[in-house]
Write a protein that holds these residues in place. Sequence first.
Motif, PDB file in Angstrom:
ATOM      1  N   GLY A  29    -116.265  89.384  53.027  1.00  0.00           N
ATOM      2  CA  GLY A  29    -117.193  88.286  53.151  1.00  0.00           C
ATOM      3  C   GLY A  29    -116.742  86.985  52.795  1.00  0.00           C
ATOM      4  O   GLY A  29    -117.394  85.702  52.402  1.00  0.00           O
ATOM      5  N   ARG A  30    -116.273  86.763  51.388  1.00  0.00           N
ATOM      6  CA  ARG A  30    -116.282  85.506  49.776  1.00  0.00           C
ATOM      7  C   ARG A  30    -116.042  84.656  50.857  1.00  0.00           C
ATOM      8  O   ARG A  30    -115.908  83.697  50.042  1.00  0.00           O
ATOM      9  N   ALA A  31    -114.761  84.856  51.075  1.00  0.00           N
ATOM     10  CA  ALA A  31    -113.233  83.909  51.613  1.00  0.00           C
ATOM     11  C   ALA A  31    -114.452  82.837  52.925  1.00  0.00           C
ATOM     12  O   ALA A  31    -113.947  82.013  52.972  1.00  0.00           O
ATOM     13  N   LYS A  32    -115.440  83.553  53.331  1.00  0.00           N
ATOM     14  CA  LYS A  32    -115.901  82.957  54.687  1.00  0.00           C
ATOM     15  C   LYS A  32    -117.512  81.949  53.604  1.00  0.00           C
ATOM     16  O   LYS A  32    -117.190  81.147  54.721  1.00  0.00           O
ATOM     17  N   VAL A  33    -117.302  81.848  53.380  1.00  0.00           N
ATOM     18  CA  VAL A  33    -118.361  80.912  51.935  1.00  0.00           C
ATOM     19  C   VAL A  33    -117.749  79.936  51.856  1.00  0.00           C
ATOM     20  O   VAL A  33    -116.954  79.793  50.445  1.00  0.00           O
ATOM     21  N   LEU A  34    -117.875  78.719  52.111  1.00  0.00           N
ATOM     22  CA  LEU A  34    -118.072  76.947  51.961  1.00  0.00           C
ATOM     23  C   LEU A  34    -118.239  76.552  50.899  1.00  0.00           C
ATOM     24  O   LEU A  34    -117.726  75.679  49.752  1.00  0.00           O
ATOM     25  N   ARG A  35    -119.538  76.630  50.709  1.00  0.00           N
ATOM     26  CA  ARG A  35    -120.770  75.878  49.880  1.00  0.00           C
ATOM     27  C   ARG A  35    -121.740  77.162  49.074  1.00  0.00           C
ATOM     28  O   ARG A  35    -122.747  77.615  50.040  1.00  0.00           O
ATOM     29  N   PRO A  36    -121.319  77.668  48.565  1.00  0.00           N
ATOM     30  CA  PRO A  36    -121.942  78.858  47.226  1.00  0.00           C
ATOM     31  C   PRO A  36    -122.844  78.614  47.129  1.00  0.00           C
ATOM     32  O   PRO A  36    -124.562  79.968  46.674  1.00  0.00           O
ATOM     33  N   LYS A  37    -123.317  76.925  46.957  1.00  0.00           N
ATOM     34  CA  LYS A  37    -124.615  76.792  46.835  1.00  0.00           C
ATOM     35  C   LYS A  37    -125.829  76.824  48.074  1.00  0.00           C
ATOM     36  O   LYS A  37    -127.189  77.704  47.748  1.00  0.00           O
ATOM     37  N   VAL A  38    -125.442  76.628  48.716  1.00  0.00           N
ATOM     38  CA  VAL A  38    -126.012  76.919  49.706  1.00  0.00           C
ATOM     39  C   VAL A  38    -126.490  78.387  50.252  1.00  0.00           C
ATOM     40  O   VAL A  38    -127.651  78.871  50.983  1.00  0.00           O
ATOM     41  N   TRP A  39    -125.064  78.839  50.131  1.00  0.00           N
ATOM     42  CA  TRP A  39    -125.514  80.747  50.277  1.00  0.00           C
ATOM     43  C   TRP A  39    -126.367  80.645  49.347  1.00  0.00           C
ATOM     44  O   TRP A  39    -127.521  82.019  49.766  1.00  0.00           O
ATOM     45  N   GLY A  40    -126.478  80.989  47.768  1.00  0.00           N
ATOM     46  CA  GLY A  40    -127.173  81.219  47.343  1.00  0.00           C
ATOM     47  C   GLY A  40    -129.137  80.727  47.675  1.00  0.00           C
ATOM     48  O   GLY A  40    -130.239  81.391  46.840  1.00  0.00           O
ATOM     49  N   TYR A  53    -130.498  82.148  58.306  1.00  0.00           N
ATOM     50  CA  TYR A  53    -129.806  80.939  59.398  1.00  0.00           C
ATOM     51  C   TYR A  53    -129.328  80.415  57.743  1.00  0.00           C
ATOM     52  O   TYR A  53    -128.022  79.524  58.119  1.00  0.00           O
ATOM     53  N   VAL A  54    -129.814  79.668  56.993  1.00  0.00           N
ATOM     54  CA  VAL A  54    -129.330  79.288  56.029  1.00  0.00           C
ATOM     55  C   VAL A  54    -127.670  79.728  55.296  1.00  0.00           C
ATOM     56  O   VAL A  54    -127.190  78.860  55.327  1.00  0.00           O
ATOM     57  N   GLN A  55    -127.510  80.549  54.942  1.00  0.00           N
ATOM     58  CA  GLN A  55    -126.441  81.600  54.430  1.00  0.00           C
ATOM     59  C   GLN A  55    -125.359  81.401  55.656  1.00  0.00           C
ATOM     60  O   GLN A  55    -124.385  80.852  55.312  1.00  0.00           O
ATOM     61  N   ARG A  56    -125.354  81.182  56.513  1.00  0.00           N
ATOM     62  CA  ARG A  56    -125.250  81.042  57.723  1.00  0.00           C
ATOM     63  C   ARG A  56    -124.693  79.414  57.985  1.00  0.00           C
ATOM     64  O   ARG A  56    -123.284  79.370  57.927  1.00  0.00           O
ATOM     65  N   GLN A  57    -124.915  78.664  57.402  1.00  0.00           N
ATOM     66  CA  GLN A  57    -124.309  77.183  57.582  1.00  0.00           C
ATOM     67  C   GLN A  57    -123.914  77.170  56.542  1.00  0.00           C
ATOM     68  O   GLN A  57    -123.135  76.364  56.024  1.00  0.00           O
ATOM     69  N   ALA A  58    -123.661  78.573  55.188  1.00  0.00           N
ATOM     70  CA  ALA A  58    -122.845  78.281  54.238  1.00  0.00           C
ATOM     71  C   ALA A  58    -121.313  78.425  54.188  1.00  0.00           C
ATOM     72  O   ALA A  58    -121.141  78.182  53.730  1.00  0.00           O
ATOM     73  N   MET A  59    -121.193  78.629  55.576  1.00  0.00           N
ATOM     74  CA  MET A  59    -119.704  79.049  56.172  1.00  0.00           C
ATOM     75  C   MET A  59    -119.118  78.420  56.600  1.00  0.00           C
ATOM     76  O   MET A  59    -118.307  78.399  57.144  1.00  0.00           O
ATOM     77  N   LYS A  60    -120.287  77.076  57.057  1.00  0.00           N
ATOM     78  CA  LYS A  60    -119.929  75.866  57.986  1.00  0.00           C
ATOM     79  C   LYS A  60    -119.388  74.637  56.539  1.00  0.00           C
ATOM     80  O   LYS A  60    -120.120  74.456  55.425  1.00  0.00           O
TER      81      LYS A  60
END
Length: 101
Positions: A34-45, A87-94
């Motif tokens: 799933g790492r490649a799907k995360v476009l904004r790592p800080k938001v994911w964090g 939900y916030v982690q999901r937003q990091a994929m956009k």
Amino acid sequence: MHEALVAAGLVVLTAGAVCGAAAIITGWILPGPGRAKVLRPKVWGYGTLIGMAGFGTFLFLGPLRGPDIRNAPFALTGMAVAFFGLYVQRQAMKPATKTSS
């Protein structure tokens, strides 16, 4: 047995918090599919830290505290916070939205 569950919960929550903090500070995310799907790592964090706070609230103020019905609001609040973290982690994929000034 109860002590082993508490210890396991602490290990999982600590590992999640460390991974979330690493994503916020350095932008590093654990390797995996799933790492490649995360476009904004800080938001994911941030989502990970929110989720860990929710899971911790759920576990330690809910079912691991005892079968008392008075613990139900804490458990439900913890679940809601954990779902918000997801939900916030999901937003990091956009991609980030650009606002015009």
